[in-house]
Every structure is written in structure tokens, then in C-alpha cells.
Design a protein around this motif. Structure first.
Motif, PDB file in Angstrom:
ATOM      1  N   GLY A 466      49.061  66.540 -27.874  1.00  0.00           N
ATOM      2  CA  GLY A 466      48.693  66.150 -29.068  1.00  0.00           C
ATOM      3  C   GLY A 466      48.315  67.345 -29.925  1.00  0.00           C
ATOM      4  N   TYR A 495      47.888  63.535 -34.964  1.00  0.00           N
ATOM      5  CA  TYR A 495      47.781  64.320 -33.723  1.00  0.00           C
ATOM      6  C   TYR A 495      46.287  64.190 -33.571  1.00  0.00           C
ATOM      7  CZ  TYR A 495      52.432  65.787 -34.541  1.00  0.00           C
ATOM      8  OH  TYR A 495      53.667  66.019 -34.751  1.00  0.00           O
ATOM      9  N   SER A 498      45.849  60.760 -31.695  1.00  0.00           N
ATOM     10  CA  SER A 498      46.306  60.975 -30.387  1.00  0.00           C
ATOM     11  C   SER A 498      45.125  61.377 -29.703  1.00  0.00           C
ATOM     12  CB  SER A 498      47.600  61.697 -30.282  1.00  0.00           C
ATOM     13  OG  SER A 498      47.429  63.160 -30.146  1.00  0.00           O
TER      14      SER A 498
END
Ligand code: HEM
Ligand code: HEM
Length: 555
Positions: A466, A495, A498
Motif C-alpha cells: 500500500g 494507501y 491501508s
């Protein structure tokens, strides 16, 4: 040319001269170490005998996976090993226990810092909870608390085994550990309260650093005392790595923390001379030293090419010390200095491939054993990620790549590939091997080891993939002059989320590990004979050796 540049240039020349002398001495046979030197970590007839105290050896799955053997240990070899283990049990335990506590503190700070990057309004009422402080608390806890203490603990356990000599001067470790941890607690509290020296990796106030130096020196002393009393002539490659790390780190830490010595651009150069050398000359050699011991030891198979392992050590020593400048590519440093660091970063490919080939060829064909051995599962994955982090690092040091990645989360992903994927996993594996030896008890719940492994492995995969993707997109958006800066921030949002998910799994894995660590320390559950010491030898034989070890140790 100013003083710093001159010193760096001289250092480079000395390194290159050293390398030439080294190559010359090798070609003249001065380092003609025979492959048999790699057998030093085994007893006379031990090769072929697997050893992983963390595996469920009652049904001997691991030995079956590695192949049946009639290898064995003599009574003398076994009692020598028990004596070495016993001499270092308590000092190692102290270091590992404190390391585990810092792992939990560091993980809590990590997850808070991570969530804050996508939920910036969360926990903002107290200054110490703000991102800048939480991030530094995380960094200092995991670097000086978790990673350094785990590294010292594992080294303390390894050195008596490698030198076949009981640890000398254990009491220095206790004093050192007390001083180090009180200082570290003060340092972390100071960061929380907003007092720092203002440089990354060197945040703790210098007044605190004095005690870190003192505590560290005391903890390192027994390793040198043991070295001076050693019973073996040849120093196995792990001793080179660990011994060198224990000399390099205090020098680095001391010089970098001298107050009012380095200013402005020189300060930045010194900051990253320290920062990368802490990684390259402290954590990396300890991690590699441990891997070079545990991989062959668990498999009962000597390292594939001993000369290659030594070549890897010397190349690391020659090339790593000048790579710090690659953290400042594009900064106001002399171009030659940065170029030098880029060249050295590329040269690091040599020692990295030495490690890759050696570990691959040693483990090759034994993948079943890796699956059955908890120690190897962590350490082999850690070694593979060492190679990945280093190759990634060499590419990241190229100007054309760095211009995209420098100010982005891509660097943070790389940082965790090295410090987590490599170093932390190798330490986890080493602790799984060492703890049953020092508390003379089996890990109570094998499922907890598997849960730990899968949580951190999967969590880290989510974290790394990520953040690498998000970081790259962030960099591409940042260098695009047609886009507003905020685009490069917005693109990272999914991201960053994540990372919190992946990081959350890793933290859960750490909690399970901590609970399991406490359980084994309390000797929870029923003791299983033959205590998994050596699966093949019979029980009375092990018991006799243990009595001998206890008596000798008392004496
Ligand atoms: C050949 C080996 C390696 C090379 C050439 C390399 C190269 C680099 C470069 C160029 C950066 C800076 C990126 C930037 O700021 O733009 C970096 C950062 C970093 N590297 Fe590596 N790397 C290597 C191996 C490793 C290993 C083995 C570890 C861990 C043990 C590691 C840990 C880190 C960390 C923690 C950072 C971030 C430092 C910070 O900004 O706080 N690297 N590396
Ligand atoms: C226990 C092992 C860990 C180690 C040794 C470690 C090491 C590091 C290092 C060296 C940095 C500085 C990176 C840089 O400046 O480029 C860092 C930053 C960070 N780490 Fe970790 N870390 C660990 C675990 C975690 C976990 C489990 C998380 C979970 C989310 C995490 C989240 C973060 C965050 C959010 C930052 C700040 C990044 C930024 O400034 O953008 N770390 N860590």
C-alpha cells in the motif's frame, strides 16, 4: 575544502585502500579459510541434526522434513553448550523482556501516528499526542528500545555459543540495562514533552544520550570479556558481524551526539552519516550475524560458501560507511559527496548478493524444513526481505528514482522493509529459538506462533504494498508542476488507510507474541520431556548434562 569534506574524502580513500589491501591479501591466500571453518558451530558428528526448540519435536516433523540422520552430540559437547546457555540466560532474558515491552510501547505509538495521517482531527487536545511527537516516540521506542535491546539480547546469547565459552561479566549487563532503560524512558518522556535535539534518529536530548552511551558500553563489555577468554581459535562469521557492530555503534552514537559540534549543512551530513550507519553498521550486521548462525544451525547444514560469507562481511564494512549522503540527494551538499554515496550504494550490491546466494544455497531444497521450523519461517523470510530492501535501496539511491520518492511515503515503506521485514523478523525468529533454551520450557501454544507469523507477514505485506504504491503516486503528483500540491496529498489517502489496516494486523501479532512471551517466561502449561533440547539424545543423558551445567555454573 572545509574540514568535514576533507575528513569524508580521507575516509573514502582509506576505505578504498583497505579494500585493495583486502583483495590483495585474499589473492595471496591470507584469508584462505577452509569451508570446514563453517562447521565450528556444530559438534563433531552433529551435521545433519536439526535443532529448533520452537518446533513441535515430539513428533519429529522437522527432522523428518530435513531428512533422517544418525548424527548426534557427545555428552561433553552437550554439557559445554548447556553451560554456555546457562551463563547467558538471565542477561539475555533481561534484554529480551525489556525489548518486548518497548515493542508494545512502540507499536501503540505507531498505530496512533498512522491513524492520525488520515484522521488528522483525532487526539489533538494534548500536545504529546500530536503527530510530530507520536512519530518520534514510535521511532525512538522501536529503534533504541525494541530493536537495539533485542539485538543486544540475541548477541549476548550467541557469543558464548559461538566462542564455546561461558559469558564473562554478566553483572555489567544488569547495570547497563538499568541505565539504558532509565535513560530511554527519560528520552521518550522528553520527546513527549517537546524537548528534542531536533534531528531525526537523534531526537533524545544529549544529556540523556550520555547515559545511553554508558549503559550501552556496560552491556557490550561482557561480549569483549568473553571474546578475550574464548576457547576457539577461529571466529565464525557471525562473531565478525556482531563484534564489529558492537564496536561501530558506540562510536557512531557518541560522535553524532556531541553537542554544539555540527551546524547547518554539516549537521545534516553528520545526521545521515549517523542515521544510515546506525542501520548499516548496527542493525544490519546483528541481523545478518544471527541469520548466519540460526539458518545453518536449525537445518543442521553448514553455510554454503564460507568464503562468500566473509567477503560479504568485508564488503559491508568497506562500502556501507559512506552511504549516508544518499538521504540528502538534492540537498545543499557538495555534489561529489552525494555522488560518492550513490556509488557506494550501488557497490552494496556485492555484499547483498553474497548473502542472497549463500542463504539461498543453504536453504535450497529444504523448504519443507522451513515450513516446519518456526525459527526458520521468520528468519528465512527476514533474510529474503533483507535482499529486497537492499536492492530497493540501491535503486532508490539513484538520482532519477530519488527525485520521485524522496519526500514520500515510499521511503517509509522502504524503511519498514529494512527495519521490520528484515531486522524485526530475524529477531522474532531468534527469540523463538532462544527462549526455550533460557527458560528451559517449551513455547506453550504452537498456534500462537503461527498466528503471530501470519498476522505480521500479511499485515506487513498490506503495509508495504500500500505505502509503496501510494508513495510512488504521491511522488509522481508532486513533481508534476501542472498539479496543485494538494493533489499529491489527496492521492495518498486510501494507501494511508491501508497502512493502518496492515499496521493494525502487525500490532495484533505483537500482542499475541507478548502474551506468549509472558506465558513461556512463567513456564505456563505442562513441561514436555525431553524439553526439546536435542530431539535424538535420550532423556537421562540430557538430565546428566543439565546437572553438570548447573553445578559448574554455581562453581
Ligand atoms: C544496499 C542497501 C541499502 C541501500 C543502498 C539503501 C538506500 C536507502 C536510501 C537511498 C534511503 C533514503 C531515501 C530518501 O530519503 O530519499 C534509505 C532510507 C532508509 N533505509 Fe535504506 N537502503 C539499504 C538497506 C537498508 C536496510 C538493510 C535497512 C534496515 C536495516 C534500511 C533502512 C532504511 C531506513 C529506516 C530508511 C529511512 C531513514 C529515515 O528517513 O528515517 N535500508 N535507504
Ligand atoms: C516494530 C517494528 C517497527 C520498526 C522497527 C519501525 C521503524 C520505523 C522507522 C525507522 C520509521 C522512520 C521512517 C522514515 O522516516 O522513513 C518509522 C516511522 C513510522 N512507522 Fe514504524 N516501525 C515499526 C513498526 C510499525 C508499525 C507496526 C506501524 C503501524 C502502523 C508503524 C507505523 C509508522 C508510522 C506511521 C511512521 C511515521 C511515518 C511518517 O513519518 O510518514 N511502524 N518506523
Amino acid at each position: 575544502m572545509d574540514g568535514t569534506a576533507l575528513i569524508l574524502l580521507l575516509t573514502f580513500l582509506v576505505s578504498v585502500t583497505g579494500l585493495l589491501v583486502f583483495i590483495w591479501s585474499m589473492s595471496n591466500g591470507f584469508f584462505n579459510t577452509k569451508q570446514s571453518a563453517s562447521h565450528i558451530i556444530f559438534g563433531q558428528n552433529e551435521i545433519g541434526l536439526v535443532e529448533d526448540p520452537a518446533s513441535n519435536q515430539t513428533n519429529n516433523e522437522l527432522q523428518e522434513a530435513a531428512g533422517e540422520t544418525d548424527a548426534s552430540l557427545t555428552q561433553k559437547e552437550l554439557s559445554d553448550r548447556l553451560i554456555a546457555d546457562k551463563s547467558t540466560a538471565l542477561p539475555t532474558f533481561v534484554c529480551l523482556l525489556t525489548a518486548m515491552c518497548w515493542l508494545i510501547v512502540g507499536s501503540a505509538a505507531a498505530i496512533i501516528a498512522s491513524i492520525k495521517l488520515h484522521e488528522p482531527d483525532w487526539l489533538v487536545s494534548q500536545a504529546w499526542l500530536t503527530f510530530g511527537r507520536m512519530r518520534s516516540i514510535h521511532l525512538n521506542s522501536v529503534i533504541y528500545g525494541w530493536a537495539s535491546m533485542a539485538g543486544v539480547g540475541v548477541s549476548l546469547w550467541l557469543i558464548p555459543r559461538l566462542l564455546k565459552t561461558p559469558l564473562v561479566g554478566a553483572k555489567f549487563v544488569y547495570w547497563g540495562a538499568i541505565i539504558w532503560h532509565v535513560a530511554l524512558m527519560c528520552g521518550v518522556a522528553a520527546i513527549g514533552a517537546g524537548y528534542t535535539d531536533g534531528m531525526e534518529w537523534l531526537e533524545m536530548p544529549w544529556q540523556v544520550d550520555i547515559f545511553i552511551v554508558l549503559g550501552g558500553a556496560l552491556m557490550g563489555l561482557p561480549l569483549f570479556l568473553t571474546l578475550a577468554n574464548r576457547k576457539v581459535d577461529h571466529l565464525y562469521v557471525s562473531v565478525w558481524y556482531i563484534g564489529a557492530a558492537l564496536i561501530w555503534f558506540p562510536i557512531l552514537f557518541f560522535i553524532a551526539n556531541i553537542p554544539d559540534l555540527h551546524f547547518g549543512v554539516q549537521g545534516a551530513a553528520m545526521n545521515w552519516w549517523y542515521g544510515h550507519n546506525a542501520l548499516g553498521l548496527w542493525f544490519t550486521p546483528i541481523g545478518l550475524g544471527a541469520a548466519y548462525y540460526f539458518i545453518p544451525k536449525v537445518l543442521g547444514r553448514p553455510i554454503y560458501s564460507y568464503n562468500l560469507s566473509l567477503l560479504g562481511f568485508w564488503c559491508l564494512a568497506f562500502f556501507y560507511s559512506q552511504v549516508g549522503g544518499h538521504h540528502l540527494i538534492g540537498g545543499p551538499l557538495p555534489t561529489w559527496m552525494v555522488t560518492l554515496s550513490i556509488v557506494q550504494s550501488m557497490m552494496m550490491i556485492i555484499p547483498v548478493f553474497a548473502v542472497a546466494v549463500n542463504h539461498h544455497m543453504t536453504v535450497g531444497g529444504n523448504i519443507k524444513a522451513v515450513i516446519h521450523s518456526p525459527t526458520l519461517r521468520f528468519i528465512v523470510l527476514g533474510s529474503m526481505l533483507y535482499v529486497a530492501a537492499s536492492v530497493q535501496g540501491s535503486l532508490e539511491a539513484l538520482r532519477s528514482v530519488n527525485v520521485i520518492t524522496h519526500f514520500t511515503h515510499y521511503t517509509v515503506a522502504h524503511a519498514h522493509l529494512g527495519m521490520y521485514g528484515f531486522f524485526t523478523l530475524v529477531m522474532f525468529g531468534s527469540i523463538y529459538f532462544i527462549m526455550p533454551r533460557i527458560v528451559d520450557w517449551e513455547w506453550p501454544h504452537p498456534w500462537m506462533i503461527s498466528a503471530h507469523f501470519w498476522l505480521v507477514a500479511l499485515g506487513f505485506a498490506v503495509y508495504f504494498i500500500g505505502l509503496t504504491t501510494g508513495g510512488w503516486l504521491q511522488g509522481v503528483a508532486m513533481v508534476d508542476a501542472t498539479k496543485p500540491f494538494m493533489d499529491s496529498v489527496a492521492v495518498t489517502l486510501p494507501y494511508l488507510k491501508s497502512r493502518s489496516v496492515g499496521g493494525g494486523l502487525m500490532v495484533l501479532g505483537h500482542l499475541i507474541f507478548m502474551i506468549h512471551f509472558i506465558l513461556i517466561s512463567l513456564r505456563y502449561g505442562t513441561k514436555k520431556e525431553p524439553a526439546l533440547l536435542i530431539p535424538i539424545v535420550n532423556i537421562p543423558f540430557v538430565k546428566e548434562a543439565k546437572v553438570a551445567a548447573t553445578e559448574l555454573n554455581r562453581g
